[in-house]
Design a protein around this motif. Sequence first.
Motif, mmCIF file in Angstrom:
data_model
loop_
_atom_site.group_PDB
_atom_site.id
_atom_site.type_symbol
_atom_site.label_atom_id
_atom_site.label_comp_id
_atom_site.label_asym_id
_atom_site.label_seq_id
_atom_site.Cartn_x
_atom_site.Cartn_y
_atom_site.Cartn_z
ATOM 1 N N THR A 41 0.842 -1.195 0.000
ATOM 2 C CA THR A 41 0.000 0.000 0.000
ATOM 3 C C THR A 41 0.883 1.252 0.000
ATOM 4 O OG1 THR A 41 -0.024 0.079 2.398
ATOM 5 C CG2 THR A 41 -1.795 -1.177 1.337
ATOM 6 N N GLU A 78 -6.523 -2.509 -7.289
ATOM 7 C CA GLU A 78 -7.441 -1.888 -6.342
ATOM 8 C C GLU A 78 -8.573 -2.829 -6.006
ATOM 9 O OE1 GLU A 78 -8.173 2.552 -6.891
ATOM 10 O OE2 GLU A 78 -7.638 1.848 -8.882
ATOM 11 N N HIS A 82 -10.645 -2.078 -0.436
ATOM 12 C CA HIS A 82 -9.303 -2.106 0.155
ATOM 13 C C HIS A 82 -8.455 -1.025 -0.498
ATOM 14 C CE1 HIS A 82 -9.654 -5.932 2.395
ATOM 15 N NE2 HIS A 82 -10.552 -6.217 1.474
ATOM 16 N N ARG A 85 -2.886 -1.150 -4.101
ATOM 17 C CA ARG A 85 -1.586 -1.777 -3.876
ATOM 18 C C ARG A 85 -0.788 -1.718 -5.179
ATOM 19 N NH1 ARG A 85 -1.398 -5.306 0.695
ATOM 20 N NH2 ARG A 85 -3.258 -4.956 1.941
ATOM 21 N N VAL A 98 -7.261 -12.182 -2.765
ATOM 22 C CA VAL A 98 -7.267 -11.140 -1.734
ATOM 23 C C VAL A 98 -8.023 -11.638 -0.505
ATOM 24 C CG1 VAL A 98 -7.956 -8.760 -1.214
ATOM 25 C CG2 VAL A 98 -7.246 -9.365 -3.533
ATOM 26 N N ARG A 100 -10.367 -11.106 2.447
ATOM 27 C CA ARG A 100 -11.447 -10.155 2.754
ATOM 28 C C ARG A 100 -11.202 -9.404 4.056
ATOM 29 N NH1 ARG A 100 -15.861 -10.778 -0.207
ATOM 30 N NH2 ARG A 100 -16.291 -12.810 -1.096
ATOM 31 N N CYS A 102 -7.941 -9.077 6.172
ATOM 32 C CA CYS A 102 -6.736 -8.265 6.390
ATOM 33 C C CYS A 102 -6.210 -7.641 5.105
ATOM 34 C CB CYS A 102 -5.650 -9.102 7.060
ATOM 35 S SG CYS A 102 -4.963 -10.357 5.991
ATOM 36 N N GLY A 103 -6.757 -8.034 3.955
ATOM 37 C CA GLY A 103 -6.338 -7.402 2.708
ATOM 38 C C GLY A 103 -5.088 -8.009 2.096
ATOM 39 N N THR A 105 -2.683 -9.776 -0.173
ATOM 40 C CA THR A 105 -2.887 -9.990 -1.602
ATOM 41 C C THR A 105 -1.738 -10.810 -2.154
ATOM 42 O OG1 THR A 105 -4.003 -7.851 -1.745
ATOM 43 C CG2 THR A 105 -3.210 -8.792 -3.804
ATOM 44 N N TRP A 136 -11.511 -13.930 -4.042
ATOM 45 C CA TRP A 136 -11.673 -13.437 -2.665
ATOM 46 C C TRP A 136 -11.791 -14.604 -1.701
ATOM 47 C CZ3 TRP A 136 -11.441 -8.342 -1.424
ATOM 48 C CH2 TRP A 136 -11.627 -7.419 -2.457
#
Length: 160
Positions: A41, A78, A82, A85, A98, A100, A102-103, A105, A136
């Motif tokens: 990020t 994107e 979230h 990145r 990804v 759901r 903690c994000g 990836t 996801w």
Amino acid sequence: MATTLVDVDETALRALRAAGLRVTAPRRAVLSWLVKHPHSTVDAISAAVRGMLGAVSTQAVYDVLSVCTAAGLLRRIEPAGHPARFERRVRDNHHHVVCRLCGRTDDVDCVVGDAPCLEPSDVRGFAVDEAEVVFWGLCPDCVTAGRPAQGFPQQEETRQ
Ligand SMILES: [Zn+2]
Ligand SMILES: [Zn+2]
């Protein structure tokens, strides 16, 4: 422990020159750091660049990311809901999985090897060149922590 520019990956230098971009310390730092930290990020990238170079504004990091993405040196992803990145792995049509919660990836290789990897049944006359695929789910850490497997985090516990 601060990383110095001596550690900077030479491919960053070559990539900037090949793209016709001016070589600046923040650009080299961002590109180099992302080699080992894909899908980072803006916050994480900014913190790392400051660790390497000292005072660099978040706006300056945004500028680097936007110039390098436009030049095809970075890919911006994107996932819905979230933060964006960034990664160095470009132009291979890979997909992402990804978490759901903690994000986190990770990369998922394109099954077919080139875009678009899916064959839509009816594209209504469009010339389709890409299918954006995001898988996801929950990452191993979130599964292990026993976080709720359905949908999004529920943080509305009643406090007394
Ligand atoms: Zn997770
Ligand atoms: Zn990726």
